[in-house]
Design an enzyme around this catalytic site. Structure first.
Site, mmCIF file in Angstrom:
data_model
loop_
_atom_site.group_PDB
_atom_site.id
_atom_site.type_symbol
_atom_site.label_atom_id
_atom_site.label_comp_id
_atom_site.label_asym_id
_atom_site.label_seq_id
_atom_site.Cartn_x
_atom_site.Cartn_y
_atom_site.Cartn_z
ATOM 1 C CG ASP A 52 8.505 3.882 15.194
ATOM 2 O OD1 ASP A 52 7.578 4.521 14.650
ATOM 3 O OD2 ASP A 52 9.075 2.923 14.640
ATOM 4 C CG ASP B 271 0.792 -3.976 11.449
ATOM 5 O OD1 ASP B 271 0.912 -3.123 10.551
ATOM 6 O OD2 ASP B 271 0.522 -3.701 12.631
#
EC number: 5.3.1.16
Length: 238
Positions: free
Chosen positions: A8, A129
């Site tokens: 990330d 998500d």
């Protein structure tokens, strides 16, 4: 079940956030491309790269993604901040093996159909998500009125080759996860589902390996050492 280490990126660095919230950085490493290469050298067959800066609309990290693509030889799937068809096309042309569409796909499902037709469905994945059982968008900051199973069916019909399902309630907490939301999504769709969120032990991987999930993204647990990649990769061989 494919084990996918997470890389990330935020402000040009490799970070791990708690539940995606800015300011909760628990891991900050200076060179994401070197981190990616290290995961490859340890046996990862796929890398999961997310531009957190792009997702949070703070500015992208595309040059860092380019560095990663030059450094590694395994496939890279990448998401975060892909807000337009131009963004998606740029990444696919750059050499990202598979892009992960989130907000763009949910707000305009036709983009999934168009990109799948142009580049091949195998290069298009959709991120669903989930927070409090509802799908969230824009870097997990806005809730929609739909659930992951509802949207999963739509994305499958539009040509997505797979779904990345992140349980935001457990993301970055290293506290395990509830398997029921994943099972509900797997029941609703026929395309592969990759799970992310809260995976922190070999026991978690054992549970996931029995669900039928195609793969799992592991982030904080690898960086904090509660799981090591070599042990996790044993679940790829089962």
């Amino acid at each position: 079940m494919i084990i996918m280490p997470a890389v990330d990126i935020k402000n040009g660095k490799c970070v791990q956030l708690v539940q995606g919230k800015p300011g909760t950085e628990q891991i900050v490493l200076d060179n994401p491309a070197e981190v990616a290469l290290e995961w490859e050298e340890k046996g990862a067959s796929v890398l999961h790269v997310i531009d957190l800066g792009g997702a949070l609309e703070e500015g992208g990290n595309i040059s860092v993604v380019e560095e990663i693509l030059k450094k590694v030889s395994v496939p890279v799937q990448m998401g975060g901040g892909i807000r337009s068809m131009d963004d998606a096309t740029c990444l696919l042309d750059m050499g990202v093996d598979r892009i992960i569409l989130g907000t763009l796909a949910i707000e305009n499902p036709e983009t999934v159909e168009v990109l799948s037709g142009e580049f091949g469905s195998e290069r298009i994945m959709v991120a669903l998500d989930s927070k409090d059982s509802q799908v969230v968008v824009r870097g997990w900051t806005e809730k929609t009125a739909q659930t992951a199973p509802q949207l999963g069916k739509i994305m499958e019909e539009k040509g997505a080759s797979g779904i990345l399902f992140t349980n935001v309630d457990h993301e970055g907490l290293l506290g395990g996860f509830k398997v029921e939301p994943l099972l509900e999504l797997l029941e609703a769709v026929d395309i592969p589902v990759v799970y992310s969120g809260g995976v922190s032990t070999l026991e978690d991987l054992a549970v996931l390996s029995q669900t039928g999930a195609y793969g799992v993204v592991i982030g904080s647990a690898l960086y904090k050492g509660t799981l090591n990649l070599e042990d996790a990769l044993n679940y790829e061989k089962k």
